[in-house]
Design an enzyme around this catalytic site. Structure first.
Site, mmCIF file in Angstrom:
data_model
loop_
_atom_site.group_PDB
_atom_site.id
_atom_site.type_symbol
_atom_site.label_atom_id
_atom_site.label_comp_id
_atom_site.label_asym_id
_atom_site.label_seq_id
_atom_site.Cartn_x
_atom_site.Cartn_y
_atom_site.Cartn_z
ATOM 1 N N CYS A 115 33.768 28.624 42.148
ATOM 2 C CA CYS A 115 32.778 29.301 43.219
ATOM 3 C C CYS A 115 31.551 28.556 43.338
ATOM 4 C CB CYS A 115 32.535 30.654 42.786
ATOM 5 S SG CYS A 115 33.830 31.748 42.068
ATOM 6 N N HIS A 255 25.714 33.364 45.292
ATOM 7 C CA HIS A 255 27.163 33.646 45.277
ATOM 8 C C HIS A 255 27.390 35.034 45.141
ATOM 9 C CE1 HIS A 255 31.354 33.572 44.343
ATOM 10 N NE2 HIS A 255 31.479 33.877 43.031
ATOM 11 N N ASN A 285 34.342 38.972 46.696
ATOM 12 C CA ASN A 285 34.217 37.701 45.985
ATOM 13 C C ASN A 285 35.340 36.518 46.738
ATOM 14 O OD1 ASN A 285 34.061 35.260 44.670
ATOM 15 N ND2 ASN A 285 33.990 36.168 42.583
HETATM 16 N N1 COA Z 1 38.989 50.451 37.643
HETATM 17 C C1 COA Z 1 38.749 51.486 36.858
HETATM 18 N N2 COA Z 1 38.422 51.069 35.593
HETATM 19 C C2 COA Z 1 38.444 49.655 35.210
HETATM 20 C C3 COA Z 1 38.601 48.661 36.490
HETATM 21 C C4 COA Z 1 38.999 48.979 37.406
HETATM 22 N N3 COA Z 1 39.190 48.284 38.398
HETATM 23 N N4 COA Z 1 38.755 47.500 35.558
HETATM 24 C C5 COA Z 1 38.227 47.839 34.462
HETATM 25 N N5 COA Z 1 38.317 49.113 34.117
HETATM 26 C C6 COA Z 1 37.948 49.777 32.974
HETATM 27 C C7 COA Z 1 38.191 48.815 31.527
HETATM 28 O O1 COA Z 1 39.546 48.900 31.158
HETATM 29 C C8 COA Z 1 37.198 49.605 30.529
HETATM 30 O O2 COA Z 1 37.705 50.537 30.038
HETATM 31 P P1 COA Z 1 37.619 50.868 28.615
HETATM 32 O O3 COA Z 1 36.114 51.117 28.544
HETATM 33 O O4 COA Z 1 38.263 52.271 28.325
HETATM 34 O O5 COA Z 1 38.229 49.807 28.068
HETATM 35 C C9 COA Z 1 36.030 49.872 31.458
HETATM 36 O O6 COA Z 1 36.557 50.150 32.752
HETATM 37 C C10 COA Z 1 34.903 48.899 31.437
HETATM 38 O O7 COA Z 1 35.267 47.691 31.601
HETATM 39 P P2 COA Z 1 34.492 46.465 31.737
HETATM 40 O O8 COA Z 1 35.154 44.939 31.705
HETATM 41 O O9 COA Z 1 33.413 46.378 30.453
HETATM 42 O O10 COA Z 1 33.841 46.614 33.115
HETATM 43 P P3 COA Z 1 32.439 45.860 33.445
HETATM 44 O O11 COA Z 1 31.412 46.687 33.875
HETATM 45 O O12 COA Z 1 32.094 44.648 32.881
HETATM 46 O O13 COA Z 1 32.746 45.412 35.009
HETATM 47 C C11 COA Z 1 33.767 43.520 36.207
HETATM 48 C C12 COA Z 1 34.019 44.500 35.132
HETATM 49 C C13 COA Z 1 35.057 42.683 36.189
HETATM 50 C C14 COA Z 1 33.602 44.191 37.398
HETATM 51 C C15 COA Z 1 32.581 42.944 35.475
HETATM 52 O O14 COA Z 1 32.554 42.446 34.261
HETATM 53 C C16 COA Z 1 32.339 41.405 36.483
HETATM 54 O O15 COA Z 1 31.933 41.658 37.584
HETATM 55 N N6 COA Z 1 32.410 40.439 35.748
HETATM 56 C C17 COA Z 1 31.954 39.184 36.545
HETATM 57 C C18 COA Z 1 33.466 38.612 37.019
HETATM 58 C C19 COA Z 1 33.262 37.631 38.321
HETATM 59 O O16 COA Z 1 32.250 37.642 38.700
HETATM 60 N N7 COA Z 1 34.216 36.794 38.272
HETATM 61 C C20 COA Z 1 34.272 35.646 39.249
HETATM 62 C C21 COA Z 1 33.385 34.639 38.664
HETATM 63 S S1 COA Z 1 32.859 33.658 40.058
#
Ligand code: COA
Length: 328
Positions: A115, A255, A285
């Site tokens: 990214c 980004h 993204n």
């Molecule tokens: N729909 C519903 N529930 C979901 C889900 C979805 N699409 N994805 C994950 N969950 C659940 C998980 O399983 C977890 O459940 P649990 O508590 O029972 O284990 C819960 O939601 C929380 O998950 P978590 O990973 O802690 O959520 P989060 O708030 O961190 O959000 C992202 C997840 C991926 C959206 C977030 O971490 C993020 O954006 N990270 C950066 C990723 C990124 O930018 N990547 C590209 C880099 S350039």
């Protein structure tokens, strides 16, 4: 080097017509529009159709940028294509784009920095122009990420979209253009976002395909923290290097990874919402394409005017990060 600066002379963007909405994802994976919207800000993303490939959109974005820079493709002497989803392993997508554009006097290559690829490209273009090695540089960020997304993994499949953006850079008056540019990486965190299969370490085979080794694997939670920290730090570094303050920024283009990451970085920098650009709801993204698409949307909407101070910051798999400060 003197006082020569590299300025952005023209921008462009393009993306596939296909749209994948949260409502459609709800039908295929256990998620909801409400969860995706509140956790990421994403409502839809562009998705390439079978037969569409990365350079198609890169070429469209690049043509627009070259036209707006009022240049002939033959005047481009360096072509940098940032992508982690190339058309094919060999040759570079840069060379494929070069041929399509007829930019036959350029040296073309790809940049693999996920990214942050577009800001890596701007930083290299800046150096090449200021040292006189190049005069006009075309920097492209282009991705078809949806081909590497595992649509059974709700942690990643909701995030990524497809598209391309481009910018043409060239020499400008010394008080304009790129004032400061920095890029960094830390390979110790490579497993936060990676695609293990299909290279020489794990060559593509029926077994790697069956195991889904070619898909993106991500530790979203860890990456979130690295993203906020690295983008805020590098933003402050480029501001300091250019002798500018966050309050002087006219527009902050981060980004587009997650609205909550954007909000957290903007709040750390003390840049209020009105000065922050977000298109995450519409595009998700798009990795290296995210900043150039956003930049061109801002140019088209008249959100960047002559004399404006524009800050761009990114982070991505590698992990990589970067910051570029431009006086428009
Ligand atoms: N729909 C519903 N529930 C979901 C889900 C979805 N699409 N994805 C994950 N969950 C659940 C998980 O399983 C977890 O459940 P649990 O508590 O029972 O284990 C819960 O939601 C929380 O998950 P978590 O990973 O802690 O959520 P989060 O708030 O961190 O959000 C992202 C997840 C991926 C959206 C977030 O971490 C993020 O954006 N990270 C950066 C990723 C990124 O930018 N990547 C590209 C880099 S350039």
């Amino acid at each position: 080097m003197g006082n020569l600066h590299a300025g952005i002379l023209g921008t462009g963007h393009a993306y596939p017509a296909g749209i994948l909405t949260n409502a459609e994802l709800e039908k295929t994976v256990e998620t909801s529009d409400e969860w995706i919207t509140t956790r990421t800000g994403i409502k839809q993303r562009r998705k390439a159709a079978p037969g569409e490939y990365t350079s198609m959109f890169a070429v469209r974005a690049a043509r627009q940028a070259i036209e707006r820079a009022k240049l002939d493709p033959l005047e481009i002497d360096l072509l940098l294509c940032a992508t982690v989803t190339p058309d094919q392993i060999l040759p570079s997508t840069g060379c494929i784009i070069q041929a399509e554009l007829g930019a036959n006097k350029a040296a073309a290559m790809d940049i693999v920095a996920a990214c942050s690829g577009f800001l890596y490209g701007l930083t290299l273009a800046d150096s090449m122009i200021r040292t006189g090695q190049s005069r006009y540089v075309l920097v492209i960020g282009a991705e078809i990420l949806t081909q590497y997304v595992d649509y059974t993994d709700r942690g990643t499949c909701i995030l990524f979209g497809d598209g391309a953006g481009a910018a043409v850079l060239g020499p400008v008056e010394a008080d304009k253009g790129i004032l400061a540019a920095r890029i960094r990486s830390d390979g110790r965190y490579l497993e936060q976002l990676f695609s293990p299969g299909g290279g020489t370490r794990r060559p593509a085979s029926a077994a790697t395909l069956a195991a889904g080794d070619h898909y993106f694997k991500m530790r979203g939670n860890e990456l979130f923290k690295v993203a906020v920290r690295s983008m805020s730090e590098i933003s402050n570094e480029v501001l300091e290097e250019a002798g500018q303050k966050a309050e002087d920024i006219s527009l902050f283009i981060p980004h587009q990874a997650n609205q909550r990451i954007t909000d957290a970085v903007a709040s750390k920098l003390k840049v209020e919402e009105a000065r922050v650009y977000s298109n995450i709801a519409m595009h998700g993204n798009t990795s290296s394409a995210s900043i150039p698409i956003a930049l061109d949307e801002c140019v088209e909407a008249g959100r960047v005017k002559e004399g404006d101070l524009v800050l761009m910051a990114s982070f991505g798999g590698g992990v990589t990060w970067g910051g570029v400060l431009v006086r428009w």
